[in-house]
Write a protein that holds these residues in place. Structure first.
Motif, PDB file in Angstrom:
ATOM      1  N   ASP A   1       0.818  -1.214   0.000  1.00 44.24           N
ATOM      2  CA  ASP A   1       0.000   0.000   0.000  1.00 44.24           C
ATOM      3  C   ASP A   1       0.855   1.269   0.000  1.00 44.24           C
TER       4      ASP A   1
ATOM      5  N   TYR B   1       0.253   4.066  -9.236  1.00 42.15           N
ATOM      6  CA  TYR B   1      -0.762   3.103  -9.627  1.00 42.15           C
ATOM      7  C   TYR B   1      -0.803   2.905 -11.142  1.00 42.15           C
TER       8      TYR B   1
ATOM      9  N   GLU C   1      -3.438  -2.365 -10.005  1.00 46.15           N
ATOM     10  CA  GLU C   1      -3.961  -3.212  -8.925  1.00 46.15           C
ATOM     11  C   GLU C   1      -3.558  -4.668  -9.152  1.00 46.15           C
TER      12      GLU C   1
ATOM     13  N   ARG D   1       0.111  -5.035  -8.182  1.00 43.78           N
ATOM     14  CA  ARG D   1       0.236  -4.990  -6.720  1.00 43.78           C
ATOM     15  C   ARG D   1      -0.223  -6.304  -6.092  1.00 43.78           C
ATOM     16  N   SER D   2      -1.265  -6.870  -6.664  1.00 42.68           N
ATOM     17  CA  SER D   2      -1.753  -8.152  -6.153  1.00 42.68           C
ATOM     18  C   SER D   2      -0.705  -9.241  -6.327  1.00 42.68           C
TER      19      SER D   2
END
Length: 431
Positions: free
Chosen positions: A378, A383, A407, A410-411
């Protein structure tokens, strides 16, 4: 374990040279590369090679690579990409090949020291301590995303490259030349260096050994005469002091082991053509010709490259590769893995490559809980996709280095950190 075609490191490419072919084709799926290619073609009439024996088309490819990409010191590669543990790589791959690679590195550093070429003390210390910079070979848009790390010519640099990156880009660009222009392309390698040789439709040969040089047989002979007083062996060794493999679309010839997935007729013809181009044949190749050669199955990429050669648009490449992938052809899946298509996110070979990420593993060792890993992810500020394309996926180390990721990226990073954190958790699901 299947070879890492997603982002092979130095040892992956040494042990599994077949990872180079999907990498070459992955470049041709890049919109950005085609934009650069079209801009070069538009300016072709205004280019005048200083060496009249070099065709302007090949000079344009060499010039693009030379002017727009940067080599940096191996120490800097270690700083941004991390260091590989040689013992761990030996366990993951075939130990004898990894050890041969390390012996080749040791030979290279001693050769450089003997020639006074450059200070090799840092590399010698690295080899002695059992670690090696994480040279990673990736598709064009990953290279371009890393231009932020360029140390010189920041305004023009398209990224940081290794010699294998340069050679794969050269080969990709050569595929966009008119279909009948190129008759054969090979990669001639040693443990520490990759070079490209190309022959045109008239069997005239050219050698691209490094971003500063592109030789015809005539300009190579001039180079040997003027810089080396006619000593062709020394001139060759200063570029490739060890020669241990020939790589082609048909497969590869391991000179030391005497095994070849390149058909023997094609291999013998190629060795003859190398001798004609250089006026010299490396001792290792001469010795190999005197021994029996074990024939192994050819690569499926020979037919693929033959059909794509002469391609004039990205749409044609995409159509061929996506159609082949849809019909379950493994080579096309490999290209999409190298290209980082999000369709490959759950592919076992992408999962394995993600888990291999040395920077993410290092970060995870200092963490104690999934919550700590989530808070760390986080804290990454960006992004945006490093590709500028949300339908492509970054590896965990790339998200860490660039401090940005979608996203989805990041996952992937979080799952890898959770899998590796503290070296304690082993049953977490990944991806």
């Amino acid at each position: 374990m299947q070879p890492n075609v997603v982002a092979p490191n130095y040892f992956d490419a040494i042990v599994h040279p077949e990872v180079i072919m999907p990498l070459v084709l992955s470049h041709l799926l890049s919109d950005s590369l085609w934009e650069r290619r079209d801009a070069v073609v538009e300016r072709l009439d205004g280019l005048e090679p200083a060496d009249p024996s070099i065709p302007v088309e090949l000079f344009a490819i060499k010039r693009f690579i030379d002017k727009n990409f940067e080599h940096v010191h191996p120490n800097f590669i270690g700083q941004i990409n991390g260091m590989l543990n040689v013992h761990e790589e030996s366990r993951r791959l075939e130990e004898q090949h990894v050890q041969r690679a390390m012996q080749g590195l040791d030979y290279y550093t001693k050769y450089c020291e003997m020639r006074g070429a450059h200070d090799s003390s840092w590399m010698q210390q690295s080899i002695a301590s059992g670690v090696f910079p994480n040279y990673t070979y990736t598709t064009y848009d990953v290279i371009r995303a890393h231009r932020t790390f360029s140390q010189h010519r920041k305004g023009s640099s398209f990224g940081i490259v290794s010699c294998l990156d340069e050679m794969s880009l050269f080969c990709a660009a050569a595929l966009t030349l008119p279909k009948d222009y190129v008759s054969k392309v090979i990669i001639l390698t040693g443990p520490t260096h990759y070079t490209v040789m190309l022959w045109d439709a008239h069997r005239r040969g050219y050698w691209f050994p490094a971003k500063r040089y592109l030789f015809s047989s005539r300009s190579w002979a001039d180079h040997v005469d003027t810089k080396y007083n006619g000593d062709v062996e020394l001139a060759y060794n200063d570029i490739l002091c060890q020669t241990n493999r020939i790589i082609s679309t048909h497969g590869s010839f391991d000179i030391e082991n005497g095994t070849s997935s390149i058909p023997l007729d094609f291999l013998r013809e190629t060795i003859h053509d190398i001798r004609e181009l250089l006026g010299y044949l490396p001792e290792s190749l001469q010795s190999a010709l005197g021994r029996s050669i074990e024939q192994r199955p050819s690569s499926p990429y020979a037919d693929v490259f033959a059909s794509i050669a002469g391609v004039s648009s990205i749409e044609a490449v995409r159509l061929d590769i996506h159609a082949a992938a849809a019909s379950g052809q493994e080579w096309a899946e490999e290209v999409l893995l190298a290209y980082r298509s999000a369709d490959m996110m759950h592919h076992p070979r992408f999962v394995a490559a993600a888990m291999q990420s040395p920077l993410a593993r290092k970060v995870a060792r200092g963490m104690q809980s999934p919550e700590e890993a989530a808070a760390f992810v986080d804290s990454i500020p960006g992004y945006e996709s490093i590709f500028g394309d949300d339908h492509r996926i970054a590896l965990p180390d790339e998200t860490l280095r660039m401090q940005t990721g979608t996203e989805r990226d990041r996952s992937i990073l979080l799952d890898v950190l959770t899998k590796h954190l503290g070296g304690m958790l082993t049953n977490s699901n990944i991806l």
